[in-house]
Design an enzyme around this catalytic site. Structure first.
Site, short mmCIF file in Angstrom:
data_model
loop_
_atom_site.label_atom_id
_atom_site.label_comp_id
_atom_site.label_asym_id
_atom_site.label_seq_id
_atom_site.Cartn_x
_atom_site.Cartn_y
_atom_site.Cartn_z
N GLY A 7 -20.29 -86.25 66.54
CA GLY A 7 -20.10 -85.48 67.77
C GLY A 7 -20.28 -84.01 67.44
N ARG A 87 -5.80 -88.14 80.20
CA ARG A 87 -6.38 -88.73 79.00
C ARG A 87 -6.66 -90.22 79.20
NH1 ARG A 87 -2.98 -84.80 76.74
NH2 ARG A 87 -4.05 -83.45 75.24
N ASP A 147 -0.58 -80.78 68.44
CA ASP A 147 0.60 -80.58 69.26
C ASP A 147 1.60 -79.64 68.59
OD1 ASP A 147 -0.39 -82.30 71.20
OD2 ASP A 147 0.54 -84.06 70.29
N ARG A 150 0.38 -76.04 68.69
CA ARG A 150 0.62 -75.41 69.99
C ARG A 150 2.08 -75.00 70.13
NH1 ARG A 150 -3.28 -79.69 73.28
NH2 ARG A 150 -5.13 -78.35 73.27
N HIS A 174 0.18 -88.70 71.96
CA HIS A 174 -0.47 -87.43 72.24
C HIS A 174 -0.46 -87.18 73.74
CE1 HIS A 174 -2.95 -83.99 71.76
NE2 HIS A 174 -4.08 -84.53 72.19
#
Length: 312
Positions: A7, A87, A147, A150, A174
């Site tokens: 990706g 999600r 997480d 953040r 998540h």
């Protein structure tokens, strides 16, 4: 050492850049369904090597042959989350993408360690695990590092202290079902609960839970700097065999009262991948939150398992 990143979008390219600048692997293969994008970003990164001073060689393309013999593979492939999309909405389409990608990765790198970044994270890690046939220590998801980052960033904004002095841990799935652990959060040697009032700390925790959605709302697409850096931190721990304790989506077999799923737990990362799941002593509320998070992850796993075969 060789890294493959599947990706070449914003997240994948950021992973490649962060790892290249660490100068800890000899080669990076950047793979994307759009060969030109992968080749272009690989070339662009190579042209930054003289400025940043790294010797890592980066090659891009759509042929998985360039990934052969990778020690670590990071899977970021999949559709990004758009505004108004949860999600879980990504489940159907991204399950197919991650399944296909994993098969190709395993074909060319049967001894690789897989780190999944694609959303919905916990279940996409499960997909990669089932498709790869690898032992569970060699498949994991990058969520807890993001997480926790953040959470720490918001605490820095609140307190104005150095980010290096903030230690924290978040567990669970998540997203909105993550399990915060203020008791295990310190600033220097001080518990954060002594520095921030409970109501304000609750607001910071809630912002952390909604952190991905906040960025989607602002930009119309998912974050990439922090997720990319988070995956790179995990790659570094594995490549250097550093045995760092980081939160990751790992396969649990009874730890924290959960089993047969990938969910965020503290793990010791080294050359074999997940060397150990670290079990913290949780209080009643934290344990209850963890069970609720596990129940949410279980629901999405069952939704994946119930997808029609031609879509899974």
């Amino acid at each position: 050492m060789k890294l493959t990143v599947v990706g070449a979008g914003n997240v994948g390219a950021t992973v490649a850049e962060c790892v290249a600048r660490m100068d800890i692997v000899q080669n990076i293969a950047l793979i994307d369904i759009n060969a030109g994008v992968a080749q272009g970003k690989a070339l662009d990164l190579m042209e930054s090597a003289p400025i940043h001073g790294f010797d890592t060689v980066i090659e891009g393309g759509d042929d998985y042959a360039i990934s052969a013999g990778s020690d670590v593979t990071v899977i970021t492939a999949g559709l990004p989350r758009k505004e108004g999309m949860s999600r879980d909405d990504l489940l159907k389409v991204n399950a197919g993408i991650v399944s296909s990608v994993t098969q190709k990765v395993v074909e060319h790198s049967p001894d690789t360690i897989i780190i999944v970044v694609s959303n919905p994270l916990d279940v996409m890690t499960y997909v990669a695990y089932m498709e790869s046939g690898f032992p569970s220590n060699r498949v994991m998801g990058m969520a807890g590092v993001l997480d926790t980052a953040r959470y720490r960033a918001f605490l820095k904004m609140e307190l104005g202290v150095s980010i290096r002095d903030i230690n924290a841990m978040l567990l669970g799935g998540h997203g909105d079902s993550m399990t915060p652990l203020p008791r295990f959060t310190t600033v220097g040697s001080q518990p954060v609960t002594e520095l921030i009032e409970e109501a304000r700390l609750d607001e910071i925790i809630e912002r952390t839970k909604k952190g991905g959605g906040e960025i989607v709302k602002l930009m119309g697409t998912s974050a990439w700097y922090a997720p990319g850096a988070g995956a790179a931190e995990m790659v570094e721990a594995i490549v250097k065999d550093s045995n760092r304790v980081l939160p990751a989506a790992a396969w649990v077999t009874g730890q924290y009262g959960l089993e047969d799923m990938f969910i965020g737990v503290p793990v010791r990362l080294g050359r074999n991948g997940v060397e150990e799941i670290v079990e913290l002593s949780l209080n009643e509320k934290e344990s209850s939150d963890m069970q609720s998070s596990g129940a949410h992850v279980r629901e999405v796993i069952e939704a994946y398992q119930n997808l029609p075969t031609d879509e899974a």
